[in-house]
Design a protein around this motif. Structure first.
Motif, PDB file in Angstrom:
ATOM      1  N   GLU B  64     -54.825 -32.589   7.474  1.00 30.55           N
ATOM      2  CA  GLU B  64     -55.174 -32.213   6.103  1.00 30.55           C
ATOM      3  C   GLU B  64     -56.025 -30.947   6.138  1.00 30.55           C
ATOM      4  O   GLU B  64     -55.798 -29.998   5.386  1.00 30.55           O
ATOM      5  CB  GLU B  64     -55.953 -33.357   5.427  1.00 30.55           C
ATOM      6  N   HIS B  65     -56.972 -30.952   7.075  1.00 33.46           N
ATOM      7  CA  HIS B  65     -57.841 -29.798   7.230  1.00 33.46           C
ATOM      8  C   HIS B  65     -57.036 -28.553   7.611  1.00 33.46           C
ATOM      9  O   HIS B  65     -57.247 -27.465   7.095  1.00 33.46           O
ATOM     10  CB  HIS B  65     -58.884 -30.125   8.292  1.00 33.46           C
ATOM     11  N   LEU B  66     -56.083 -28.749   8.521  1.00 34.06           N
ATOM     12  CA  LEU B  66     -55.250 -27.635   8.983  1.00 34.06           C
ATOM     13  C   LEU B  66     -54.385 -27.086   7.833  1.00 34.06           C
ATOM     14  O   LEU B  66     -54.173 -25.882   7.723  1.00 34.06           O
ATOM     15  CB  LEU B  66     -54.356 -28.136  10.127  1.00 34.06           C
ATOM     16  N   CYS B  67     -53.909 -27.984   6.970  1.00 29.32           N
ATOM     17  CA  CYS B  67     -53.082 -27.563   5.826  1.00 29.32           C
ATOM     18  C   CYS B  67     -53.865 -26.671   4.866  1.00 29.32           C
ATOM     19  O   CYS B  67     -53.358 -25.677   4.369  1.00 29.32           O
ATOM     20  CB  CYS B  67     -52.595 -28.783   5.034  1.00 29.32           C
ATOM     21  N   PHE B  68     -55.108 -27.056   4.605  1.00 26.18           N
ATOM     22  CA  PHE B  68     -55.801 -26.430   3.481  1.00 26.18           C
ATOM     23  C   PHE B  68     -57.068 -25.681   3.850  1.00 26.18           C
ATOM     24  O   PHE B  68     -57.826 -25.294   2.973  1.00 26.18           O
ATOM     25  CB  PHE B  68     -56.138 -27.500   2.426  1.00 26.18           C
ATOM     26  N   ARG B  69     -57.319 -25.457   5.144  1.00 30.40           N
ATOM     27  CA  ARG B  69     -58.615 -24.868   5.487  1.00 30.40           C
ATOM     28  C   ARG B  69     -58.737 -23.407   5.045  1.00 30.40           C
ATOM     29  O   ARG B  69     -59.838 -22.891   4.932  1.00 30.40           O
ATOM     30  CB  ARG B  69     -58.926 -25.019   6.971  1.00 30.40           C
ATOM     31  N   GLN B  70     -57.595 -22.759   4.819  1.00 24.25           N
ATOM     32  CA  GLN B  70     -57.685 -21.378   4.359  1.00 24.25           C
ATOM     33  C   GLN B  70     -57.727 -21.279   2.840  1.00 24.25           C
ATOM     34  O   GLN B  70     -57.561 -20.215   2.282  1.00 24.25           O
ATOM     35  CB  GLN B  70     -56.516 -20.561   4.894  1.00 24.25           C
ATOM     36  N   LEU B  71     -57.894 -22.422   2.197  1.00 21.75           N
ATOM     37  CA  LEU B  71     -57.879 -22.426   0.747  1.00 21.75           C
ATOM     38  C   LEU B  71     -59.206 -22.977   0.233  1.00 21.75           C
ATOM     39  O   LEU B  71     -59.635 -24.039   0.631  1.00 21.75           O
ATOM     40  CB  LEU B  71     -56.742 -23.322   0.263  1.00 21.75           C
ATOM     41  N   SER B  72     -59.849 -22.209  -0.624  1.00 21.17           N
ATOM     42  CA  SER B  72     -61.123 -22.674  -1.142  1.00 21.17           C
ATOM     43  C   SER B  72     -61.124 -22.580  -2.666  1.00 21.17           C
ATOM     44  O   SER B  72     -60.897 -21.503  -3.195  1.00 21.17           O
ATOM     45  CB  SER B  72     -62.240 -21.828  -0.541  1.00 21.17           C
ATOM     46  N   PRO B  73     -61.374 -23.653  -3.372  1.00 15.59           N
ATOM     47  CA  PRO B  73     -61.549 -25.023  -2.881  1.00 15.59           C
ATOM     48  C   PRO B  73     -60.200 -25.659  -2.533  1.00 15.59           C
ATOM     49  O   PRO B  73     -59.182 -25.227  -3.080  1.00 15.59           O
ATOM     50  CB  PRO B  73     -62.170 -25.731  -4.084  1.00 15.59           C
ATOM     51  N   PRO B  74     -60.175 -26.657  -1.638  1.00  6.62           N
ATOM     52  CA  PRO B  74     -58.902 -27.313  -1.303  1.00  6.62           C
ATOM     53  C   PRO B  74     -58.335 -28.039  -2.524  1.00  6.62           C
ATOM     54  O   PRO B  74     -59.103 -28.417  -3.412  1.00  6.62           O
ATOM     55  CB  PRO B  74     -59.280 -28.303  -0.210  1.00  6.62           C
ATOM     56  N   PRO B  75     -57.030 -28.197  -2.593  1.00  5.43           N
ATOM     57  CA  PRO B  75     -56.454 -28.860  -3.760  1.00  5.43           C
ATOM     58  C   PRO B  75     -56.973 -30.284  -3.898  1.00  5.43           C
ATOM     59  O   PRO B  75     -57.117 -30.989  -2.904  1.00  5.43           O
ATOM     60  CB  PRO B  75     -54.950 -28.849  -3.475  1.00  5.43           C
ATOM     61  N   GLU B  76     -57.248 -30.665  -5.115  1.00  4.17           N
ATOM     62  CA  GLU B  76     -57.810 -31.995  -5.335  1.00  4.17           C
ATOM     63  C   GLU B  76     -56.734 -32.965  -5.790  1.00  4.17           C
ATOM     64  O   GLU B  76     -55.767 -32.574  -6.420  1.00  4.17           O
ATOM     65  CB  GLU B  76     -58.891 -31.919  -6.409  1.00  4.17           C
TER      66      GLU B  76
END
Lengths: 163, 160
Positions: B64-76
């Motif tokens: 999950e972290h790998l999917c969204f770590r370049q995105l801030s904030p991660p999708p909720e």
């Protein structure tokens, strides 16, 4: 109103390492250790604070790190120069062997120093990058506890990582 | 034991001898944080180091972290849906990694746009539809490429 003596007098705290060495640190350094900040605020920091998980060798390094960061941030230099200075310091500070890095990382976790924790985790991760499985095992002294069958299966599962 | 005030008055060599053996596997929380900062390939290599690293690497939270770590904030609020559609590891391997590798800017650490994430999540729905609903469940083992036939386009160059 604070009197002039209160303004000039620097508060110091005593930190005691696992092996019994006592370090004297100024408040600006001590508050960077989140655990200690809580103790200071709760007025539980006397006569000294015992840190049962950190050896004197590592605590000396942690204090060096916090001191440099405290001094740089309060030094009155511009933010960009301070940033550059911290970057150079951090790079040199990370120039130690993996064991020390691991202990620093663990200490930063225990003492709750976020910037040092992030720095050591990132450095350790960069050490793993571009290495073979055998090199990683050797570097961190990790035993291969897979059976032959298990290892074959897991290598197959992650075969894309070796292409 | 003798105590000294100040850091300079103790003998370093003496302390080194007393230093307890320290192993990366003794502190699992720290190990997880280190694994979280690896790129996908290095994570794959790390999985083959020992049993503990392997089981931690299979953990969904890492993917999950790998999917969204370049995105801030991660999708909720997508966690339950992603889990139902097959999990973050499948999402990453099938629909995030290929999209990232196809994109014009190939720097893996660049910030991801929300649209790219939405694209990956949409592709993941297509993957689920073809894989499970159309009964292509037999290809579940394929981890390196999207298993749905429509998503083959992610792996091939197209002449248009």
């Amino acid at each position: 109103m604070s009197s002039s003596t209160e303004l000039t007098e620097k508060k110091v705290f005593l930190l005691k390492s696992l092996d019994g060495v006592i370090f004297e640190v100024e408040e600006s350094v001590a508050v960077q250790l989140e655990v200690i900040r809580e103790l200071i605020e709760g007025d539980c920091a006397r006569p000294f604070i015992s840190l049962y998980n950190v050896t004197s060798e590592i605590l000396a390094l942690v204090i060096e790190y916090c001191k440099h960061h405290a001094e740089t941030c309060s030094g009155g230099t511009s933010a960009t120069i301070a940033d550059e200075d911290l970057k150079t310091f951090d790079n040199e500070f990370m120039n130690v062997d993996e064991n020390i890095l691991l202990e620093l990382c663990s200490a930063a976790d225990y003492l709750d120093i976020k910037s040092l924790f992030e720095l050591t985790c990132r450095t350790l991760a960069s050490l793993i990058k571009d290495r073979t499985i055998i090199e990683v095992r050797k570097m961190f002294n990790v035993e291969n506890d897979f059976s032959v069958v298990e290892e074959k299966a897991v290598r197959k599962e992650f075969a894309w990582a070796f292409k | 034991m003798e105590e000294f005030i100040g850091g300079k008055k103790f003998d370093l060599a003496d302390q080194t001898e007393k230093r307890p053996e320290f192993c990366i596997n003794d502190n699992m929380d720290v190990l997880i944080e280190i694994l979280k900062r690896l790129d996908d390939r290095t994570l794959g290599v790390a999985a083959c180091v020992c049993r503990m690293w392997c089981s931690l690497t299979r953990n969904e939270s890492l993917w999950e972290h790998l999917c969204f770590r370049q995105l801030s904030p991660p999708p909720e609020g997508v966690r339950a849906v992603v889990a139902a559609l097959g999990g973050y590891r499948r999402l990453y391997m099938g629909c995030v990694k290929p999209v990232r590798e196809l994109s014009v800017v190939r720097e893996l650490d660049r910030v991801w746009t929300r649209h790219e994430v939405e694209l990956s999540l949409s592709l993941f729905c297509v993957d689920y539809y073809e894989r499970v609903l159309l009964g292509d469940g037999g290809r579940l083992g394929g981890d390196s490429a999207p298993s749905a036939s429509s998503l083959i386009l992610l792996c091939k160059e197209m002449n248009v």
